[in-house]
Design a protein around this motif. Structure first.
Motif, short mmCIF file in Angstrom:
data_model
loop_
_atom_site.label_atom_id
_atom_site.label_comp_id
_atom_site.label_asym_id
_atom_site.label_seq_id
_atom_site.Cartn_x
_atom_site.Cartn_y
_atom_site.Cartn_z
N GLU A 162 0.83 -1.21 0.00
CA GLU A 162 0.00 0.00 0.00
C GLU A 162 0.86 1.26 0.00
O GLU A 162 0.57 2.23 -0.69
CB GLU A 162 -0.92 -0.01 1.23
N VAL A 163 1.95 1.22 0.78
CA VAL A 163 2.86 2.37 0.83
C VAL A 163 3.49 2.59 -0.54
O VAL A 163 3.55 3.73 -1.04
CB VAL A 163 3.95 2.17 1.91
N ALA A 164 3.95 1.48 -1.17
CA ALA A 164 4.60 1.59 -2.48
C ALA A 164 3.63 2.17 -3.51
O ALA A 164 4.00 3.04 -4.31
CB ALA A 164 5.09 0.22 -2.92
N GLU A 165 2.39 1.71 -3.47
CA GLU A 165 1.39 2.19 -4.43
C GLU A 165 1.10 3.67 -4.20
O GLU A 165 0.96 4.46 -5.14
CB GLU A 165 0.10 1.36 -4.27
N TRP A 166 1.00 4.05 -2.93
CA TRP A 166 0.73 5.44 -2.58
C TRP A 166 1.87 6.36 -3.05
O TRP A 166 1.63 7.41 -3.63
CB TRP A 166 0.53 5.54 -1.07
N LEU A 167 3.10 5.92 -2.80
CA LEU A 167 4.25 6.73 -3.22
C LEU A 167 4.31 6.85 -4.73
O LEU A 167 4.61 7.91 -5.28
CB LEU A 167 5.55 6.11 -2.70
N LYS A 168 3.95 5.74 -5.40
CA LYS A 168 3.97 5.74 -6.87
C LYS A 168 2.95 6.74 -7.41
O LYS A 168 3.24 7.52 -8.32
CB LYS A 168 3.65 4.32 -7.36
N SER A 169 1.77 6.75 -6.83
CA SER A 169 0.73 7.68 -7.30
C SER A 169 1.11 9.13 -6.97
O SER A 169 0.89 10.03 -7.76
CB SER A 169 -0.62 7.34 -6.67
N ASN A 170 1.74 9.32 -5.81
CA ASN A 170 2.19 10.67 -5.44
C ASN A 170 3.24 11.19 -6.41
O ASN A 170 3.20 12.32 -6.85
CB ASN A 170 2.79 10.66 -4.02
N ASP A 171 4.20 10.30 -6.73
CA ASP A 171 5.27 10.68 -7.66
C ASP A 171 4.70 11.00 -9.03
O ASP A 171 5.13 11.94 -9.70
CB ASP A 171 6.31 9.55 -7.77
N PRO B 88 -5.15 9.14 7.24
CA PRO B 88 -4.23 9.70 6.23
C PRO B 88 -3.06 8.74 6.00
O PRO B 88 -2.52 8.18 6.95
CB PRO B 88 -3.74 11.00 6.87
N MET B 89 -2.71 8.55 4.74
CA MET B 89 -1.66 7.59 4.41
C MET B 89 -0.32 7.99 5.03
O MET B 89 0.49 7.12 5.37
CB MET B 89 -1.53 7.51 2.88
#
Length: 1027
Positions: free
Chosen positions: A411-420, A572-573
């Protein structure tokens, strides 16, 4: 009248001063001083050049080189000679200060200054190239420590003796100003190797030195050297600043880096291979049980003092290096390397060969906390400098692999990917709007994955590094200490068992086992006191850590919008992805600090209290139920009667969030903890609920909390409160049943052991095992009984003012069955088999328990406005017997219970008896009931049939509702099921009601007697107990 003394020329004065400084002569007349050396060859050269045989500043360096290069009998070593020259120059300078002729004085001061400078310069040259100048004893001194070290130690107030290998330097003192001149504004190429050699010697001097050893001289010398800019640069550029290598691990860094051995100095135990001397445990705490308390206190004070000297010195060293932009990055790299290479210290089992010692990380914890002090002010004004992105993007610390508060790594990886992706899109839009037509600029734009190193403020770096160090250091030491105390307790219990066995049947093997255990207990006791001396007795250390975690808590709450309830609807993530140990460490520290006298004095706890109330019942924010349970443990330690401090009472009784949410969230957590996901969840829940129960009992006595509790019971009558009640009843039944069965087993073991002749014939091994089992059963009974008493007590005091939830259709029969079962055990036929010689030892108080059970009966009867409770009591086919009520009443009269309570209880028994009779009549009137009208779980006539949506099976509503209180699945296919998913079967309900009406009319017409059916009521016996 005597002739006037001729006035000396400046050249003559200069010659005299320089001859005194350098102890050389250009003429054969050396005088009476045997140290003066005649430089014959130098004199000849000067004469051949047509100059006078007189020393001057122009000849100074030439003369010095010839003096150092020559081989003279009984001459000092080159370094010692140069030091002496500096000292004599200083002495001559003091004499010059008294000259009346200002012009001459100024000129001679210049000469002396030049002489000093020259001597210092040649000291550097000599130390950098020891073979350049030969001396009579040079071969002997070739492999000795640097002669500069004793001078540094004398400068910083250290004693030469006791320093590793340099005791032969005698009483050498550094000439005033020599060292400053030596290390100031010089060519780094010549000084660097000298400094590196000094650092290696200092490192070696504290290798395997304990807190009782002489490390302070070396530490002062280290601090002295790094104050010079060249010294600081030389230290961080040393190959051993951060040792490199394929096989480099945490322990290797500790033993080989320059700072590692300094950080290793400790009172804490270490692996035998790395053990430091003198042995702190042996010297301070051997045979501690026989030592006078003042002696132990003296040892504690000594260790605390020397360790704080170490912390202060090392933190000052790091602070000096961090203040300089030239060395700051090197310090941060060193700290991150130490942290990353020791990440496995967080594991339960730590490999002492590959991981640094506990001593090193506890020391580093204290040092890091000192570095944090500037941003741990009361108002935490600099917390905005802490950037949460450091956790995911920092290239320095490896934080991404740590367990997060709620989010999974995916979930963290996906969140960071979408943020980037969003940031990259923003970059491209900005580039387009700025008029860029170069497609390559967009294509080559770096993703915002912080591939390039992001610069974070020092406060941010220091904050996260300190959090990691505390996790691997101080908090790990707390955990080790806890396990050590448990091991010590187990050994002491085993020793008692062995001594009991030995008293009955001595054997040589038992003597050996006892001696081995006694030795082990002595070692554990010493280690325990070492931990106590360095950590638990240092309240300043603990309070500094609490200040840090106060910042941690306030900063984390800021990620969810601050201290306010209710929490946001979604987590919040940025909060969900924070390392779990940030919160866990804060809670562990609070628990430990709460158990140390005066450790919490003056500590502000309000933010901690707010945090606990906000998150302990919020699995959507903090996933780990054990972490949320730990928060309750903290509150448990803060209860006024346990903490011994009135200050903590205000946290419960005058704290706004506490008054509004504490009881509600405790009840919710009580329910949530039923399913932790762990394979030990069944047993874990009892310990956690024990803490919750103690808190709830305390809060019930606080009027404002009791009112809140009653309000919750009213609002959540069919929600969380009903679930709470259900699990409380489940636990009560299990714990009391388990305790009573164990009592029967214990009595069997007692009977075996009391038959002496039969017992002695058994093999020693079997006797030992049976004795161990006996003590184990004693412990189980004591624990289970204590928990059962708590649960029954809570049912008793809450039922006095809150009865409605107990009397709901899905709950009333369950409550009645529990009370009947307890009554059967306490006054039924088998009560005599539960008699114990010392029941108080096992927390078994049958009279008090009976009183509480009867009070619950009476409380519910008082609140039973619809008169459904007597019927529920009589419906219990397993434990109900009308004679139990009269038997219980007799016991209550004997033990002095309130007559009014006994009367109400007997009256309830009579009502139950009438209800039983009426139920038998009604059952007989119905005759044979069609199977489709029977509930498939209880095989009783359904009154409110409902269809389960998944399995499509029809059941009675109260029965399935009771099941769903403990398990939210369809009992027939395990699919998810909740109360609101039930489908009323109105058609079947109408048919059942018609069946009941028609059967009633038939039987009424026949007027048949049901006496034969009534006779079918059986007296409950032991075979009919609840499993």
């Amino acid at each position: 009248m005597a002739a006037a003394k001729p006035q000396r020329t400046p050249q003559e004065v200069e010659d005299i001063i320089l001859r005194k400084i350098f102890l050389v002569s250009l003429t054969d007349a050396t005088g009476n001083d045997p140290r003066v050396v005649y430089l014959e060859l130098t004199a000849a050269e000067i004469l051949s050049e047509g100059n006078e045989l007189r020393l001057s500043r122009d000849l100074m360096e030439r003369v010095l080189i010839d003096r150092l290069s020559g081989s003279f009998s009984s001459a000092e070593s080159p370094f010692q000679y140069l030091i002496s020259c500096c000292q004599r120059a200083h002495d001559e300078g003091k004499k010059i200060a008294n000259m009346k002729d200002k012009s001459l004085r100024s000129e001679m001061e210049s000469v002396v200054k030049q002489a000093k400078k020259l001597c210092v310069a040649y000291c550097r040259i000599h130390l950098a190239n020891p073979d350049m100048f030969q001396s009579g004893n040079s071969s002997a001194s070739k492999h000795q420590n640097s002669p500069l070290l004793p001078l540094i130690l004398s400068e910083v107030g250290g004693t030469i003796s006791g320093f590793g290998g340099s005791g032969n330097a005698g009483g050498v003192k550094s000439p005033p100003g020599f060292l400053e001149e030596f290390f100031r504004d010089s060519d780094s190429d010549s000084l660097d190797p000298i400094l590196k050699g000094l650092y290696e010697e200092l490192r070696g001097s504290v290798m395997k030195v304990s807190a009782l050893g002489n490390f302070q001289d070396s530490l002062r010398a280290l601090l002295y050297l790094v104050r010079f800019p060249i010294g600081a640069k030389s230290l961080v550029s040393h190959n051993w600043w951060i040792p490199k290598g394929v096989y480099m691990n945490g322990r290797a860094i500790e033993m080989t880096s320059i700072l590692g051995p300094f950080l290793h100095v400790s009172a804490l135990p270490d692996h035998d291979f790395f053990k430091s001397q003198p042995d702190v445990g042996q010297q301070c705490f051997s045979d501690a049980s026989t030592r006078r308390p003042p002696d132990l206190l003296s040892s504690f004070t000594t260790i605390k003092t020397v360790m704080n000297n170490l912390y202060d010195g090392l933190s000052e060293v790091l602070l000096i290096l961090l203040k300089s932009t030239d060395t700051r990055e090197n310090v941060l790299e060193y700290l991150s390397e130490v942290i990353n290479k020791n990440a496995s210290r967080a594991h339960i089992q730590v490999d002492p060969i590959t991981c640094a010692s506990s001593g090193m990380f506890v020391n580093l914890s204290a040092v890091m906390l000192r570095l944090c002090e500037p941003f741990l002010d009361a108002n935490l004004t600099k917390r905005d400098k802490i950037d949460a992105k450091y956790v995911y993007y920092s290239n320095r610390l490896d934080l991404r692999g740590l367990t997060a508060l709620h989010a999974s790594s995916e979930e963290v990886a996906e969140w960071l990917k979408s943020n980037d992706g969003e940031k990259r899109l923003q970059q491209s839009q900005e580039a387009t709007s700025s008029g860029s037509n170069n497609a390559g600029d967009l294509a080559n734009a770096k993703p915002v994955s912080h591939a390039e190193k992001t610069k974070y403020p020092f406060i941010c770096e220091c904050f996260f590094m300190t959090a990691r160090v505390l996790n691997l250091g101080l908090l790990k030491a707390f955990s080790d200490f806890k396990h050590l105390v448990q091991d010590l307790s187990r050994c002491e219990d085993s020793l008692l068992t062995l001594k009991d066995t030995q008293a009955q049947s001595p054997s040589p093997q038992l003597d050996l086992d006892i001696a081995r255990l006694e030795k082990q207990i002595e070692e554990y006791s010493q280690e325990k006191l070492c931990y106590e001396a360095q950590i638990l007795r240092d309240n300043t250390f603990i309070q500094n850590a609490l200040s840090f975690y106060r910042l941690m808590i306030v900063w984390l709450v800021g990620l969810v919008g601050g201290f306010k309830m209710p929490l946001p609807s979604t987590c919040p993530m940025v909060f969900a992805s924070m390392p779990e140990h940030f919160v866990e460490d804060a809670m562990e520290l609070l628990i430990f600090a709460s158990r140390i006298p005066k450790a919490l004095d003056g500590v502000v706890l309000d933010e901690f209290m707010n945090f606990i109330i906000m998150f302990m019942a919020s699995p959507e924010f903090i996933k780990n139920p054990y972490l949320r349970a730990k928060m309750v443990e903290v509150l448990n330690c803060w209860m006024p009667r346990r903490s011994g401090s009135s200050a903590t009472a205000t946290l419960f009784e005058g704290h706004q969030l506490s008054l509004e949410y504490l009881v509600r969230n405790l009840l919710k957590l009580y329910v949530d903890i039923e399913f932790t996901g762990s394979h030990t969840q069944f047993y874990d829940k009892f310990n956690i609920r024990h803490n919750i129960a103690e808190l709830l009992e305390y809060l019930w006595q606080v009027p404002s909390h009791r009112n809140a509790w009653r309000q919750i019971a009213k609002e959540e009558e069919k929600g969380v409160y009903l679930n709470f009640l259900n699990f409380l009843i489940n636990d009560s039944i299990y714990l009391l049943d388990e305790s009573l069965n164990k009592i029967l087993e214990l009595k069997e073991l007692e009977a075996e052991m009391s038959n002496t002749s039969e017992w002695e014939r058994r093999p020693a091994q079997e006797r030992q095992e049976r004795t161990r089992l006996f003590h184990s059963q004693e412990n189980i009974i004591r624990i289970d009984m204590k928990l059962a008493n708590e649960d029954v007590s809570m049912l008793a005091f809450t039922s006095e003012q809150i009865t409605a939830p107990f009397l709901l259709p899905e709950m009333v029969e369950r409550v009645a069955s529990m009370l009947n079962y307890f009554l059967l055990q306490l006054v039924g036929p088998q009560r005599k088999s539960l008699s114990l010689k010392d029941p108080e030892k096992y927390e078994f108080r049958p009279k008090h328990l009976l009183k509480q059970i009867v009070h619950i009966y009476v409380h519910l009867a008082r609140g039973d406005t619809n008169n459904i409770f007597p019927s529920a009591i009589s419906k219990d086919g397993r434990s109900y017997n009308d004679q139990l009520f009269s038997a219980a009443a007799d016991v209550l009269r004997r033990i002095g219970e309130d007559g009014r309570v006994i009367h109400e209880f007997v009256e309830l028994g009579a009502k139950a008896k009438v209800a039983a009779s009426e139920a038998m009549d009604a059952e007989a009137a119905l005759g044979e009931i069609p199977d489709e009208f029977l509930d498939p779980i209880q095989y009783t006539l359904m009154k409110d049939p409902v269809i389960l949506p998944s399995s499509r099976i029809t059941v009675d509503r109260p029965v399935i509702q009771r099941h769903l209180l403990s398990d939210s699945t369809d009992p027939f296919n395990r699919s998810h099921l909740t109360v609101d998913m039930l489908i009323p079967d109105d058609e079947l309900k109408a048919r059942i009601e018609e069946f009941v009406r028609s059967q009633g009319l038939k039987k009424h017409d026949k007027g048949q007697s049901m006496q034969s059916s009534k006779a079918a009521i059986q007296t409950t016996n032991e075979e009919m107990l609840i499993d």
